[in-house]
Motif scaffolding. Structure first.
Motif, PDB file in Angstrom:
ATOM      1  N   ALA A 193       0.833  -1.205   0.000  1.00  0.00           N
ATOM      2  CA  ALA A 193       0.000   0.000   0.000  1.00  0.00           C
ATOM      3  C   ALA A 193       0.868   1.256   0.000  1.00  0.00           C
ATOM      4  CB  ALA A 193      -0.943  -0.007   1.207  1.00  0.00           C
ATOM      5  N   ARG A 194       1.961   1.225   0.763  1.00  0.00           N
ATOM      6  CA  ARG A 194       2.886   2.371   0.772  1.00  0.00           C
ATOM      7  C   ARG A 194       3.523   2.564  -0.604  1.00  0.00           C
ATOM      8  NH1 ARG A 194       5.115   4.625   5.365  1.00  0.00           N
ATOM      9  NH2 ARG A 194       4.441   3.808   7.376  1.00  0.00           N
ATOM     10  N   GLN A 195       3.941   1.446  -1.214  1.00  0.00           N
ATOM     11  CA  GLN A 195       4.600   1.521  -2.505  1.00  0.00           C
ATOM     12  C   GLN A 195       3.700   2.115  -3.580  1.00  0.00           C
ATOM     13  OE1 GLN A 195       7.956   1.166  -1.758  1.00  0.00           O
ATOM     14  NE2 GLN A 195       8.116  -0.004  -3.639  1.00  0.00           N
ATOM     15  N   ASN A 196       2.409   1.854  -3.462  1.00  0.00           N
ATOM     16  CA  ASN A 196       1.476   2.260  -4.515  1.00  0.00           C
ATOM     17  C   ASN A 196       0.582   3.436  -4.105  1.00  0.00           C
ATOM     18  OD1 ASN A 196       1.662   0.017  -6.780  1.00  0.00           O
ATOM     19  ND2 ASN A 196       1.800  -1.037  -4.816  1.00  0.00           N
ATOM     20  N   GLY A 197       0.808   4.002  -2.921  1.00  0.00           N
ATOM     21  CA  GLY A 197       0.053   5.178  -2.502  1.00  0.00           C
ATOM     22  C   GLY A 197      -1.396   4.914  -2.147  1.00  0.00           C
ATOM     23  N   PHE A 198      -1.722   3.688  -1.681  1.00  0.00           N
ATOM     24  CA  PHE A 198      -3.095   3.364  -1.291  1.00  0.00           C
ATOM     25  C   PHE A 198      -3.316   3.767   0.173  1.00  0.00           C
ATOM     26  CE2 PHE A 198      -2.528  -0.422  -4.355  1.00  0.00           C
ATOM     27  CZ  PHE A 198      -2.761   0.400  -5.449  1.00  0.00           C
ATOM     28  N   GLU A 199      -3.420   5.070   0.428  1.00  0.00           N
ATOM     29  CA  GLU A 199      -3.464   5.551   1.810  1.00  0.00           C
ATOM     30  C   GLU A 199      -4.725   5.076   2.542  1.00  0.00           C
ATOM     31  OE1 GLU A 199      -2.777   9.673   2.250  1.00  0.00           O
ATOM     32  OE2 GLU A 199      -0.719   9.578   1.498  1.00  0.00           O
ATOM     33  N   GLU A 200      -5.849   5.031   1.826  1.00  0.00           N
ATOM     34  CA  GLU A 200      -7.089   4.603   2.472  1.00  0.00           C
ATOM     35  C   GLU A 200      -6.977   3.156   2.942  1.00  0.00           C
ATOM     36  OE1 GLU A 200     -11.775   4.387   1.210  1.00  0.00           O
ATOM     37  OE2 GLU A 200     -10.494   5.915   0.325  1.00  0.00           O
ATOM     38  N   LEU A 201      -6.346   2.309   2.114  1.00  0.00           N
ATOM     39  CA  LEU A 201      -6.166   0.921   2.499  1.00  0.00           C
ATOM     40  C   LEU A 201      -5.192   0.797   3.673  1.00  0.00           C
ATOM     41  CD1 LEU A 201      -6.006  -0.911  -0.951  1.00  0.00           C
ATOM     42  CD2 LEU A 201      -7.926  -0.713   0.607  1.00  0.00           C
ATOM     43  N   LEU A 202      -4.235   1.706   3.756  1.00  0.00           N
ATOM     44  CA  LEU A 202      -3.328   1.707   4.902  1.00  0.00           C
ATOM     45  C   LEU A 202      -4.103   1.896   6.201  1.00  0.00           C
ATOM     46  CD1 LEU A 202      -0.225   3.781   3.707  1.00  0.00           C
ATOM     47  CD2 LEU A 202      -0.204   1.439   4.542  1.00  0.00           C
ATOM     48  N   GLY A 203      -5.102   2.769   6.185  1.00  0.00           N
ATOM     49  CA  GLY A 203      -5.908   3.007   7.382  1.00  0.00           C
ATOM     50  C   GLY A 203      -6.608   1.746   7.854  1.00  0.00           C
ATOM     51  N   TYR A 204      -7.227   1.016   6.905  1.00  0.00           N
ATOM     52  CA  TYR A 204      -7.918  -0.228   7.267  1.00  0.00           C
ATOM     53  C   TYR A 204      -6.929  -1.280   7.775  1.00  0.00           C
ATOM     54  CZ  TYR A 204     -12.255   1.498   5.210  1.00  0.00           C
ATOM     55  OH  TYR A 204     -13.378   2.220   4.945  1.00  0.00           O
ATOM     56  N   THR A 205      -5.752  -1.350   7.130  1.00  0.00           N
ATOM     57  CA  THR A 205      -4.774  -2.360   7.516  1.00  0.00           C
ATOM     58  C   THR A 205      -4.230  -2.092   8.916  1.00  0.00           C
ATOM     59  OG1 THR A 205      -4.144  -2.558   5.183  1.00  0.00           O
ATOM     60  CG2 THR A 205      -2.678  -3.553   6.808  1.00  0.00           C
ATOM     61  N   TYR A 206      -3.892  -0.834   9.203  1.00  0.00           N
ATOM     62  CA  TYR A 206      -3.390  -0.504  10.543  1.00  0.00           C
ATOM     63  C   TYR A 206      -4.455  -0.778  11.615  1.00  0.00           C
ATOM     64  CZ  TYR A 206       0.953   1.639   8.922  1.00  0.00           C
ATOM     65  OH  TYR A 206       2.193   1.856   8.392  1.00  0.00           O
ATOM     66  N   ASN A 207      -5.727  -0.548  11.294  1.00  0.00           N
ATOM     67  CA  ASN A 207      -6.791  -0.848  12.251  1.00  0.00           C
ATOM     68  C   ASN A 207      -6.829  -2.345  12.562  1.00  0.00           C
ATOM     69  OD1 ASN A 207      -9.413  -0.087  13.701  1.00  0.00           O
ATOM     70  ND2 ASN A 207     -10.117  -1.641  12.282  1.00  0.00           N
ATOM     71  N   LEU A 233      -6.846   7.485   7.494  1.00  0.00           N
ATOM     72  CA  LEU A 233      -8.287   7.445   7.236  1.00  0.00           C
ATOM     73  C   LEU A 233      -8.815   8.871   7.066  1.00  0.00           C
ATOM     74  CD1 LEU A 233      -9.400   4.677   9.758  1.00  0.00           C
ATOM     75  CD2 LEU A 233      -9.440   4.515   7.273  1.00  0.00           C
ATOM     76  N   SER A 234      -9.428   9.134   5.931  1.00  0.00           N
ATOM     77  CA  SER A 234      -9.972  10.466   5.666  1.00  0.00           C
ATOM     78  C   SER A 234     -11.353  10.597   6.306  1.00  0.00           C
ATOM     79  CB  SER A 234     -10.081  10.689   4.147  1.00  0.00           C
ATOM     80  OG  SER A 234     -10.852  11.823   3.872  1.00  0.00           O
ATOM     81  N   PRO A 235     -11.553  11.596   7.184  1.00  0.00           N
ATOM     82  CA  PRO A 235     -12.883  11.770   7.788  1.00  0.00           C
ATOM     83  C   PRO A 235     -13.984  11.996   6.758  1.00  0.00           C
ATOM     84  CG  PRO A 235     -11.231  13.056   8.971  1.00  0.00           C
ATOM     85  CD  PRO A 235     -10.577  12.552   7.717  1.00  0.00           C
ATOM     86  N   LYS A 236     -13.638  12.570   5.608  1.00  0.00           N
ATOM     87  CA  LYS A 236     -14.652  12.830   4.584  1.00  0.00           C
ATOM     88  C   LYS A 236     -15.149  11.539   3.953  1.00  0.00           C
ATOM     89  CE  LYS A 236     -12.983  17.452   3.368  1.00  0.00           C
ATOM     90  NZ  LYS A 236     -12.442  18.310   2.277  1.00  0.00           N
ATOM     91  N   LYS A 237     -14.226  10.580   3.754  1.00  0.00           N
ATOM     92  CA  LYS A 237     -14.585   9.340   3.079  1.00  0.00           C
ATOM     93  C   LYS A 237     -14.815   8.186   4.040  1.00  0.00           C
ATOM     94  CE  LYS A 237     -11.895  10.428  -1.095  1.00  0.00           C
ATOM     95  NZ  LYS A 237     -10.781   9.967  -1.978  1.00  0.00           N
ATOM     96  N   ASN A 238     -14.173   8.213   5.204  1.00  0.00           N
ATOM     97  CA  ASN A 238     -14.193   7.058   6.106  1.00  0.00           C
ATOM     98  C   ASN A 238     -14.627   7.459   7.511  1.00  0.00           C
ATOM     99  OD1 ASN A 238     -11.244   7.009   4.496  1.00  0.00           O
ATOM    100  ND2 ASN A 238     -12.651   5.352   4.019  1.00  0.00           N
ATOM    101  N   LEU A 239     -15.628   8.316   7.620  1.00  0.00           N
ATOM    102  CA  LEU A 239     -16.040   8.818   8.931  1.00  0.00           C
ATOM    103  C   LEU A 239     -16.480   7.675   9.845  1.00  0.00           C
ATOM    104  CD1 LEU A 239     -16.378  11.399  10.564  1.00  0.00           C
ATOM    105  CD2 LEU A 239     -18.724  11.559   9.733  1.00  0.00           C
TER     106      LEU A 239
END
Length: 646
Positions: free
Chosen positions: A157-171, A197-203
């Protein structure tokens, strides 16, 4: 609710979240109408069977028809042309085996998806699938395996810039640490999840993380922190325009009020929770409310009410099969028995509690045995697949060599004529190779004194400024081990990745101690078959790590260096990330030092290309966040992997 069932509920929620992620990229092209209709029909059959109160088919009949139709649909879908549709069908098949509690088949489907997503170059699908695999291991309490898969997902996810997926994975990683009772580790991962996790998309997910943090502080009895997260959760719940987290927020307020000894406020929150339960909502929160209400009444002096409420709480958790809660509540009831002088009853409850703990340990042993059986079955299946692939390669090679013999028969006369010329050219080439090899060793020897000079300067600084002989001796011991490693590396054209990792680890530890632990570092490794014996050229990575320390993270603040290793075929991609000021912003004292290391590296790459006909390269860029602010420097090295020593 049983603790394992509670984790299963989290697991199903994670599946639904992942399915939502997949739906974002699914059907981006206009699909074939007939295939889309068949997929929708398969999805409807799945929902009708598993979520209907009265399914029309037996489990055997449904499984037979469902898997058959899914197999036919996957055969008809070209995964190269329509990977979105293909993996959507695979997802449904995986969910089917998950709901059927067929763990072996669930892992089998996940392993297939990981392998196929790699082949097709679909990192988002691979990250999602690694997360699912990690959650499967989490349900089985295989914490190391779960974290291994989550770490791989984080790296991709870091390599490919999938920040939203990083939030779910860390959780998900935080939940594993929480199950291991490593609450500090869990809190770190929850906070990392909030970063991505973006509050706008993942509240909704942000609210879940705040609730989890409040629960941890409740367990650690940090009353003020519990109230803080309860207030945050209540605010987020209002923004969601939902009452989904209302009972959880009230429960945290009640626990926090009790912990800070505001018993009057705790009673008020308990009344609010009871009012919600009387309206037929959130009955699962009742036993927790009775537990804290019991402790509150005890502190207020109403010991009889405290005892009655504690017994009700224990009866409720037993009725719901919530083993972890039963252990906690029975321990409180034993304390009350002792307070009332009922020592015989307290002894009986202690014996019953020991039985519950033994049962829990037996369950964990059974889970470990089940995991061993699952891993053994998966290993056997992988061996079968490997054997089939080997036979296929042998057949392909046989056909290839048959054709090659036919061609060689026709070209034999031509090859005979050119044999002398080829022999002559090979002698010339050998002489050039020897010359280039000597040049390569010369460049490496230029780098070695430079490295040793910097390390000696570090020891001098520590001895002069540290004023501590014992620490200086320890530092010198680390340095001597490092020098030995460096000297061993520079004597060889190639070293194993494990030796390179050991050398880099010693090097970073030496600098970390010199700089009073002003920075942290860690390695992220993703290799095919976890083969650390693969061979690479030595001393390519160290100069860039040195630059990261000297011009990136040196100084005060929470600095970190992340060194990642990812294998792509016969190439090793190395990334070195720091969170320093970035290129052009650091206060560089000696540009000649940095340019000299870069020039030597460029010359070594040139020798590598000419000597071994293998590609190698590196790039240095600024890392930026979504707003374009520089957050550090990233160096990416591409090094060839060799199978045999040269």
């Amino acid at each position: 609710m049983n603790y394992s069932l509670k984790i299963t509920k989290i697991f199903i929620l994670s599946l639904l979240v992942t399915a939502y992620q997949n739906s974002l990229c699914a059907f981006q092209k206009e699909p074939d109408v007939e295939l889309k209709v068949r997929y929708d029909s398969l999805n409807e059959d799945f929902n009708r069977y598993f979520f209907s109160s009265t399914p029309s088919l037996s489990a055997e009949e449904f499984g037979l028809s469902f898997i058959s139709e899914a197999d036919r649909l996957m055969k008809d879908v070209d995964k190269h042309e329509r990977p979105d549709l293909y993996f959507s069908v695979k997802d449904i098949v995986y969910y089917y085996y998950t709901f059927q509690k067929d763990t072996i088949m669930s892992f089998t489907v996940l392993n297939e998806m990981i392998r196929e997503s790699k082949e097709l170059g679909l990192p988002r699908v691979e990250v999602n699938t690694l997360n699912k695999k990690g959650v499967e291991y989490m349900v089985l309490d295989a914490h190391d395996s779960a974290l291994s898969n989550f770490n791989k997902a984080v790296y991709l996810a870091r390599q490919n810039g999938f920040e939203e997926l990083l939030g779910y994975t860390y959780n998900s990683m935080a939940i594993v640490y929480q199950k291991m009772f490593d609450f500090q580790g869990a809190m770190r991962k929850f906070h990392q999840a909030l970063i991505y996790l973006s509050p706008k998309k993942n509240l909704g997910m942000v609210a879940v993380v705040h609730g989890n943090l409040g629960g941890i502080h409740s367990y650690l009895q940090n009353g003020d922190s519990v109230i803080y997260y309860a207030d945050k959760l209540q605010t987020l719940n209002k923004q969601l325009n939902s009452d989904r987290h209302t009972s959880e927020a009230l429960g945290l307020f009640m626990a926090g009020s009790y912990l800070i000894k505001n018993y009057k406020q705790a009673l008020a929150y308990a009344d609010s929770v009871a009012g919600m339960i009387e309206n037929g909502r959130y009955t699962g929160a009742l036993y927790n409310a009775k537990y804290y209400l019991s402790k509150t009444m005890f502190e207020l002096g109403d010991r009889d009410a405290a005892y009655a409420l504690a017994k009700e709480a224990v009866d409720l958790v037993r009725a719901n099969g919530y083993t972890r809660g039963e252990i906690q509540y029975v321990r409180w009831l034993i304390e009350l028995d002792k307070h009332f002088g009922e020592y015989e009853i307290a002894l009986n409850r202690s014996e019953l509690l020991a039985g519950v703990l033994d049962s829990l340990n037996s369950l964990r042993s059974e889970q470990r045995l089940q995991l061993l059986l699952i891993n053994n079955e998966l290993e056997n299946r992988d061996k079968d697949i490997t054997a089939l692939n080997t036979h296929l390669r042998i057949d392909e090679q046989r056909i290839y060599y048959q054709n090659l013999l036919i061609v060689l028969g026709g070209l034999f006369s031509v090859l005979l004529f050119t044999a002398f010329f080829v022999f002559y050219r090979r002698r010339v080439t050998l002489q050039r190779v020897l010359a280039k090899e000597a040049q390569s060793r010369l460049l490496l020897s230029q780098l070695e004194p430079h490295f040793v000079f910097n390390a000696m300067a570090s020891i001098q600084f520590y001895l002069l400024e540290g004023n501590n002989v014992n620490l200086a001796l320890g530092y010198l011991q680390k340095f001597s081990r490092l020098i030995r490693k460096v000297l061993e590396s520079t004597r060889s054209n190639l070293i194993s990745l494990q030796d390179e990792l050991d050398t880099l680890n010693f090097y970073l530890e030496v600098h970390q101690q010199r700089l009073n632990h002003s920075f942290t570092f860690y390695f992220e490794v993703d290799l095919e078959d976890d083969d650390y014996s693969l061979l690479i050229p030595p001393m390519f990575i160290q100069p860039f790590i040195e630059n990261a320390i000297e011009y990136g993270v040196k100084g005060s603040g929470k600095n970190e260096i992340i060194v990642g290793f990812c294998q792509e075929g016969d190439t090793l991609i190395v990334t070195i990330d720091d969170n320093g000021p970035g290129l052009g912003n650091s206060h560089v004292k000696s540009k000649d030092h940095r340019s000299q290391a870069t020039q030597i590296t460029l010359e070594r790459i040139d020798v590598l290309k000419k000597l071994h006909k293998r590609e190698a390269s590196f790039s240095v860029v600024n890392r930026q966040d979504n707003e374009g602010v520089v957050t550090g420097v990233r160096v990416q090295l591409k090094l060839p992997i060799f199978n045999n020593p040269i």
